[in-house]
Scaffold this motif. Structure first.
Motif, PDB file in Angstrom:
ATOM      1  N   GLU A 103       0.894  -1.312   0.007  1.00 38.11           N
ATOM      2  CA  GLU A 103      -0.094   0.033  -0.238  1.00 38.11           C
ATOM      3  C   GLU A 103       0.704   1.171   0.044  1.00 38.11           C
ATOM      4  OE1 GLU A 103      -3.429   0.463  -0.165  1.00 38.11           O
ATOM      5  OE2 GLU A 103      -3.492  -1.783  -0.961  1.00 38.11           O
ATOM      6  N   HIS A 104       2.024   1.115   0.718  1.00 32.14           N
ATOM      7  CA  HIS A 104       3.042   2.366   0.636  1.00 32.14           C
ATOM      8  C   HIS A 104       4.478   1.990   0.095  1.00 32.14           C
ATOM      9  CE1 HIS A 104      -0.378   4.336   3.018  1.00 32.14           C
ATOM     10  NE2 HIS A 104      -0.402   3.270   3.847  1.00 32.14           N
ATOM     11  N   PRO A 105       4.605   2.239  -1.069  1.00 36.22           N
ATOM     12  CA  PRO A 105       5.873   1.891  -1.709  1.00 36.22           C
ATOM     13  C   PRO A 105       6.992   2.675  -1.059  1.00 36.22           C
ATOM     14  CG  PRO A 105       3.905   1.953  -3.356  1.00 36.22           C
ATOM     15  CD  PRO A 105       3.607   2.389  -2.140  1.00 36.22           C
ATOM     16  N   SER A 106       6.708   3.834  -0.611  1.00 32.26           N
ATOM     17  CA  SER A 106       7.731   4.822  -0.328  1.00 32.26           C
ATOM     18  C   SER A 106       8.198   4.449   1.246  1.00 32.26           C
ATOM     19  CB  SER A 106       7.247   6.234  -0.046  1.00 32.26           C
ATOM     20  OG  SER A 106       6.195   6.391   0.859  1.00 32.26           O
ATOM     21  N   TRP A 107       7.556   3.454   1.887  1.00 39.23           N
ATOM     22  CA  TRP A 107       8.038   2.800   3.184  1.00 39.23           C
ATOM     23  C   TRP A 107       9.022   1.968   2.926  1.00 39.23           C
ATOM     24  CZ3 TRP A 107       2.819   2.316   6.238  1.00 39.23           C
ATOM     25  CH2 TRP A 107       2.159   3.585   6.332  1.00 39.23           C
ATOM     26  N   GLU A 113      21.407  -3.085  -3.716  1.00 43.08           N
ATOM     27  CA  GLU A 113      21.197  -3.239  -5.292  1.00 43.08           C
ATOM     28  C   GLU A 113      20.103  -2.374  -5.724  1.00 43.08           C
ATOM     29  OE1 GLU A 113      21.908  -7.900  -6.093  1.00 43.08           O
ATOM     30  OE2 GLU A 113      20.792  -7.382  -4.340  1.00 43.08           O
ATOM     31  N   GLY A 114      19.633  -1.661  -4.820  1.00 40.64           N
ATOM     32  CA  GLY A 114      18.509  -0.725  -5.203  1.00 40.64           C
ATOM     33  C   GLY A 114      17.023  -1.437  -5.554  1.00 40.64           C
ATOM     34  N   LYS A 115      17.039  -2.459  -4.952  1.00 38.51           N
ATOM     35  CA  LYS A 115      15.667  -3.541  -4.942  1.00 38.51           C
ATOM     36  C   LYS A 115      14.981  -3.319  -3.616  1.00 38.51           C
ATOM     37  CE  LYS A 115      17.288  -6.903  -8.425  1.00 38.51           C
ATOM     38  NZ  LYS A 115      17.441  -8.276  -8.527  1.00 38.51           N
ATOM     39  N   MET A 116      13.768  -3.648  -3.674  1.00 36.78           N
ATOM     40  CA  MET A 116      12.900  -3.903  -2.419  1.00 36.78           C
ATOM     41  C   MET A 116      12.790  -5.442  -2.328  1.00 36.78           C
ATOM     42  SD  MET A 116      12.013  -1.219  -4.236  1.00 36.78           S
ATOM     43  CE  MET A 116      11.588   0.442  -3.907  1.00 36.78           C
ATOM     44  N   MET A 117      12.276  -5.937  -0.888  1.00 35.12           N
ATOM     45  CA  MET A 117      12.516  -7.457  -0.726  1.00 35.12           C
ATOM     46  C   MET A 117      11.507  -8.179  -1.560  1.00 35.12           C
ATOM     47  SD  MET A 117      15.061  -7.321   1.443  1.00 35.12           S
ATOM     48  CE  MET A 117      15.026  -8.846   2.364  1.00 35.12           C
ATOM     49  N   ARG A 118      10.542  -7.661  -1.829  1.00 27.53           N
ATOM     50  CA  ARG A 118       9.585  -8.762  -2.581  1.00 27.53           C
ATOM     51  C   ARG A 118       9.939  -8.915  -4.050  1.00 27.53           C
ATOM     52  NH1 ARG A 118       3.428  -9.309  -0.662  1.00 27.53           N
ATOM     53  NH2 ARG A 118       4.394 -11.355  -0.556  1.00 27.53           N
ATOM     54  N   GLU A 119      11.183  -8.223  -4.463  1.00 24.05           N
ATOM     55  CA  GLU A 119      11.505  -8.428  -5.989  1.00 24.05           C
ATOM     56  C   GLU A 119      12.355  -9.692  -5.750  1.00 24.05           C
ATOM     57  OE1 GLU A 119      12.876  -4.685  -7.838  1.00 24.05           O
ATOM     58  OE2 GLU A 119      11.987  -3.507  -6.217  1.00 24.05           O
ATOM     59  N   GLU A 170      18.164  -6.384   6.514  1.00 26.21           N
ATOM     60  CA  GLU A 170      18.992  -6.016   5.470  1.00 26.21           C
ATOM     61  C   GLU A 170      19.819  -4.640   5.978  1.00 26.21           C
ATOM     62  OE1 GLU A 170      20.431  -7.002   2.446  1.00 26.21           O
ATOM     63  OE2 GLU A 170      19.748  -9.123   3.033  1.00 26.21           O
ATOM     64  N   VAL A 171      20.731  -4.300   5.364  1.00 23.02           N
ATOM     65  CA  VAL A 171      21.380  -2.775   5.160  1.00 23.02           C
ATOM     66  C   VAL A 171      20.312  -2.105   4.239  1.00 23.02           C
ATOM     67  CG1 VAL A 171      23.339  -1.020   4.627  1.00 23.02           C
ATOM     68  CG2 VAL A 171      23.818  -3.340   5.498  1.00 23.02           C
ATOM     69  N   CYS A 172      19.794  -0.927   4.801  1.00 25.93           N
ATOM     70  CA  CYS A 172      18.616  -0.290   3.996  1.00 25.93           C
ATOM     71  C   CYS A 172      19.387   1.209   3.621  1.00 25.93           C
ATOM     72  CB  CYS A 172      17.427   0.112   4.989  1.00 25.93           C
ATOM     73  SG  CYS A 172      16.284   0.718   4.310  1.00 25.93           S
TER      74      CYS A 172
END
Length: 241
Positions: A103-107, A113-119, A170-172
């Protein structure tokens, strides 16, 4: 305090999505609590919000699990456990929240690698695509956590809370983390894991301080409503590199 002499505890760990309408649709609280009694359980940890982010009670903050069809499973469990002399520890997940992630991609937590975890798919540790992981440094996410914890503690009376996943998996490198580090140090977040690099060591130290500060924040959200509720944080990953 309720914890004195209370050793026999149970958790039915159920991070269940609702893409199938049958999921959780047949759960029977009476049978559940009878099983707890038969086992001599003194305290039941009861899921309020799991890693799916789908609440097991009627929420006005996030979204309730559709399979429950409006049935207040969490509230009925609290009531029935208390009627049978069983203390209740409310389970609330943090940082691992699929609903908030979608619901909130910015969170979202952002990896090196510039990826989000569900990628990710079929990776090690939490890089499987199963969990939507968000960043505790994001101010909007914190307001969401505060609203959720305030809601649960206002709606229900329970003895304790288990606040799960109080760690960085992960390192964020999300905007909130980069901005915070820049503000505190005047530097950019280090991109290379190097235990001989003073900048990396400083970042790791600061990141632990950030998480401790977040844990205090979440605890304060609960205590502001219910000062006597005991708090436990699951921070096992604090020992990891």
């Amino acid at each position: 305090m309720w914890i004195k002499g209370n050793y026999r505890r149970n958790l039915m760990d159920m991070h269940i999505d609702d893409w199938n309408p049958e999921f959780l649709s047949k759960i029977n609280v009476k049978e559940y609590v009878e099983a707890l009694k038969d086992a001599g359980v003194q305290a039941a940890m009861v899921k309020g919000k799991p890693h799916t982010g789908l609440c097991y009670y009627p929420t006005k903050v996030g979204r309730m699990h559709r399979g429950l069809k409006g049935y207040d499973f969490f509230g009925d469990m609290v009531k029935t456990c208390h009627e049978n002399g069983i203390a209740v520890i409310a389970y609330f997940t943090q940082i691992f929240d699929n609903w908030a992630y979608e619901e909130h991609p910015s969170w979202r937590l952002v990896t090196a690698e510039g990826k989000m975890m569900r990628e990710y798919r079929h990776g090690e540790d939490f890089k499987s695509g199963r969990y939507g992981i968000v960043c505790p440094n994001n101010p909007e996410y914190r307001e969401y956590v505060k609203a959720c914890l305030t809601e649960m503690n206002t709606m229900y009376d329970f003895e304790g809370m288990f606040l799960d996943m109080t760690f960085f998996p992960e390192v964020c490198y999300c905007a909130s983390c980069r901005e915070r580090y820049k503000k505190e140090t005047g530097k950019e977040l280090p991109r290379k894991i190097d235990w001989k690099d003073p900048d990396w060591l400083d970042f790791v130290y600061r990141r632990d301080l950030w998480m401790a500060e977040y844990a205090n924040f979440a605890t304060a959200c609960v205590k502001a409503v219910k000062p006597n509720v005991t708090i436990e944080h699951q921070f096992s990953r604090i020992t990891g590199g």
